[in-house]
Write a protein that holds these residues in place. Structure first.
Motif, PDB file in Angstrom:
ATOM      1  N   SER A  34       0.834  -1.251  -0.018  1.00 34.43           N
ATOM      2  CA  SER A  34      -0.170   0.163  -0.100  1.00 34.43           C
ATOM      3  C   SER A  34       0.817   1.266  -0.108  1.00 34.43           C
ATOM      4  N   ASP A  59      -4.065  -1.625   7.495  1.00 38.65           N
ATOM      5  CA  ASP A  59      -4.693  -1.536   6.190  1.00 38.65           C
ATOM      6  C   ASP A  59      -5.986  -0.622   6.234  1.00 38.65           C
ATOM      7  N   SER A  61      -7.533   1.975   4.663  1.00 40.04           N
ATOM      8  CA  SER A  61      -7.870   2.927   3.622  1.00 40.04           C
ATOM      9  C   SER A  61      -8.698   4.080   3.722  1.00 40.04           C
ATOM     10  N   TYR A  69      -3.037   0.629  -3.527  1.00 34.72           N
ATOM     11  CA  TYR A  69      -2.428  -0.501  -3.343  1.00 34.72           C
ATOM     12  C   TYR A  69      -1.689  -0.735  -4.421  1.00 34.72           C
TER      13      TYR A  69
END
Length: 196
Positions: A34, A59, A61, A69
């Motif tokens: 990422s 993670d 987002s 990503y």
């Protein structure tokens, strides 16, 4: 063959106010890649990198710093910035072979994601000052993107250049002599000059 300058040499030394963090995490053979971007906070570069690392490992987002990503379509827009690659992968390390930088800029690749006809893939006159560092206890590479074109001039408003580089990572064998295998990961992306 290297396209432009080595990322190891000293750059023009301008003040840099932002950081792009590329996170590479490997757990049980699955890769999480990422990208994160933020202005450098009041506590400095290292604290900003560690904050982005926490978001990457979670993670998350939904965070405003999130940019995407995978290794492809890495985009730098408007700001000169540090480019920090963090490797959260037990048994892996950055590879720095004889005569090979761990990050090596290239002229082309067969499966580039740059749009056809591609944005010009300029020789590297933008990424410099490579350092081996640690972020959150993980090995990392840090360089600076001075947002320059293939002639070394600052990008103009809206000017976009493409780049392609190999990132060399060593993975160790579970059984074997300890030398492992070197993986060449080949990201590409663009840098776009300031907005008015």
């Amino acid at each position: 063959m290297i396209h432009g300058d080595s990322v190891r040499i000293a750059g023009p030394g301008n003040k840099i106010s932002h950081v792009m963090l590329l996170y590479i995490g490997v757990t049980d053979g699955k890769w999480l890649v990422s990208r994160w971007f933020a202005p450098i906070g009041a506590n400095g570069l290292e604290a900003t990198e560690e904050g982005l690392l926490k978001l990457a490992r979670a993670d998350d987002s939904s965070a405003p710093e999130f940019r995407g990503y995978t290794f492809e379509n890495i985009s730098f827009v408007e700001y000169m910035c540090y480019f920090t690659v963090v490797l959260d992968a037990p048994g892996y390390s950055f590879h720095d072979g004889t005569g090979t930088d761990p990050m090596l800029f290239l002229e082309k690749k067969d499966n580039s994601s740059l749009p056809p006809p591609p944005a010009p893939v300029a020789p590297n006159k933008s990424f410099y000052d490579l350092q081996d560092v640690s972020v959150g206890g993980f090995p990392a590479l840090r360089c600076r993107n001075y947002m320059r074109n293939g002639n070394g001039e600052p990008l103009k408003e809206g000017e976009t250049i493409g780049f392609i580089f190999n990132l060399y990572i060593r993975a160790n064998y579970v059984h074997g002599d300890g030398f492992g295998v070197v993986l060449a990961i080949d990201p590409d992306g663009t840098s776009t000059g300031p907005r008015m």
